[in-house]
Design a protein around this motif. Structure first.
Motif, PDB file in Angstrom:
ATOM      1  N   ARG A 121       0.801  -1.213  -0.338  1.00 32.71           N
ATOM      2  CA  ARG A 121      -0.079   0.112   0.184  1.00 32.71           C
ATOM      3  C   ARG A 121       1.091   1.172  -0.266  1.00 32.71           C
ATOM      4  O   ARG A 121       0.353   2.292  -0.412  1.00 32.71           O
ATOM      5  CB  ARG A 121      -0.857  -0.281   1.576  1.00 32.71           C
ATOM      6  N   ALA A 122       2.279   0.712   0.508  1.00 40.12           N
ATOM      7  CA  ALA A 122       2.867   2.462   0.804  1.00 40.12           C
ATOM      8  C   ALA A 122       3.662   2.090  -1.047  1.00 40.12           C
ATOM      9  O   ALA A 122       5.417   3.768  -0.704  1.00 40.12           O
ATOM     10  CB  ALA A 122       3.994   2.226   1.795  1.00 40.12           C
ATOM     11  N   ARG A 123       4.158   1.079  -1.361  1.00 33.09           N
ATOM     12  CA  ARG A 123       4.388   1.313  -2.744  1.00 33.09           C
ATOM     13  C   ARG A 123       6.166   1.323  -2.235  1.00 33.09           C
ATOM     14  O   ARG A 123       6.415   1.714  -3.378  1.00 33.09           O
ATOM     15  CB  ARG A 123       4.360   2.150  -3.670  1.00 33.09           C
ATOM     16  N   ARG A 124       6.622   0.516  -1.633  1.00 26.96           N
ATOM     17  CA  ARG A 124       7.685   0.251  -1.064  1.00 26.96           C
ATOM     18  C   ARG A 124       7.893  -1.393  -1.826  1.00 26.96           C
ATOM     19  O   ARG A 124       7.231  -2.466  -2.162  1.00 26.96           O
ATOM     20  CB  ARG A 124       7.881   0.428   0.144  1.00 26.96           C
ATOM     21  N   GLU A 125       9.530  -1.490  -1.414  1.00 24.26           N
ATOM     22  CA  GLU A 125       9.470  -3.274  -1.923  1.00 24.26           C
ATOM     23  C   GLU A 125       9.170  -3.922  -0.349  1.00 24.26           C
ATOM     24  O   GLU A 125       9.156  -3.213   0.702  1.00 24.26           O
ATOM     25  CB  GLU A 125      11.569  -2.948  -2.274  1.00 24.26           C
ATOM     26  N   LEU A 126       8.827  -4.934  -0.671  1.00 22.30           N
ATOM     27  CA  LEU A 126       8.550  -5.950  -0.029  1.00 22.30           C
ATOM     28  C   LEU A 126       9.261  -6.517   1.318  1.00 22.30           C
ATOM     29  O   LEU A 126      10.825  -6.527   1.310  1.00 22.30           O
ATOM     30  CB  LEU A 126       8.175  -7.499  -0.053  1.00 22.30           C
ATOM     31  N   SER A 127       9.836  -5.943   2.616  1.00 19.17           N
ATOM     32  CA  SER A 127      10.699  -5.873   3.301  1.00 19.17           C
ATOM     33  C   SER A 127      11.047  -7.715   3.119  1.00 19.17           C
ATOM     34  O   SER A 127       9.821  -8.563   3.385  1.00 19.17           O
ATOM     35  CB  SER A 127      10.220  -5.404   4.939  1.00 19.17           C
ATOM     36  N   LEU A 128      11.982  -8.194   3.959  1.00 14.08           N
ATOM     37  CA  LEU A 128      12.755  -9.024   4.553  1.00 14.08           C
ATOM     38  C   LEU A 128      12.424  -9.439   5.908  1.00 14.08           C
ATOM     39  O   LEU A 128      11.294  -8.678   6.730  1.00 14.08           O
ATOM     40  CB  LEU A 128      13.680  -9.318   4.084  1.00 14.08           C
TER      41      LEU A 128
END
Length: 68
Positions: free
Chosen positions: A53-60
């Motif tokens: 939703r924040a248009r960030r890369e998926l976090s690990l």
């Protein structure tokens, strides 16, 4: 699920809340069935929809640079 991740991370498409919610639901279900990877799956279910939703890369998973 892989198709949902692909759809949700497409830089040319707006995030689809329904697909993001469904992805989180499926990841939570998998976390209850996977003995060794339940923490990583639960973290993904918690963080990935927010990242999408924040248009960030998926976090690990926390504390893991390689995601393994």
């Amino acid at each position: 699920m892989l198709h949902a991740v692909w759809l949700l991370t497409d830089p040319l498409a707006l995030p689809d809340d329904e697909v993001a919610d469904r992805l989180a639901h499926e990841l939570r279900r998998l976390s209850g069935r996977h003995l060794s990877g339940s923490g990583a799956l639960w973290d993904a279910a918690t963080h990935w929809p927010r990242d999408i939703r924040a248009r960030r890369e998926l976090s690990l998973p926390p504390g893991r640079e390689d995601g393994v």
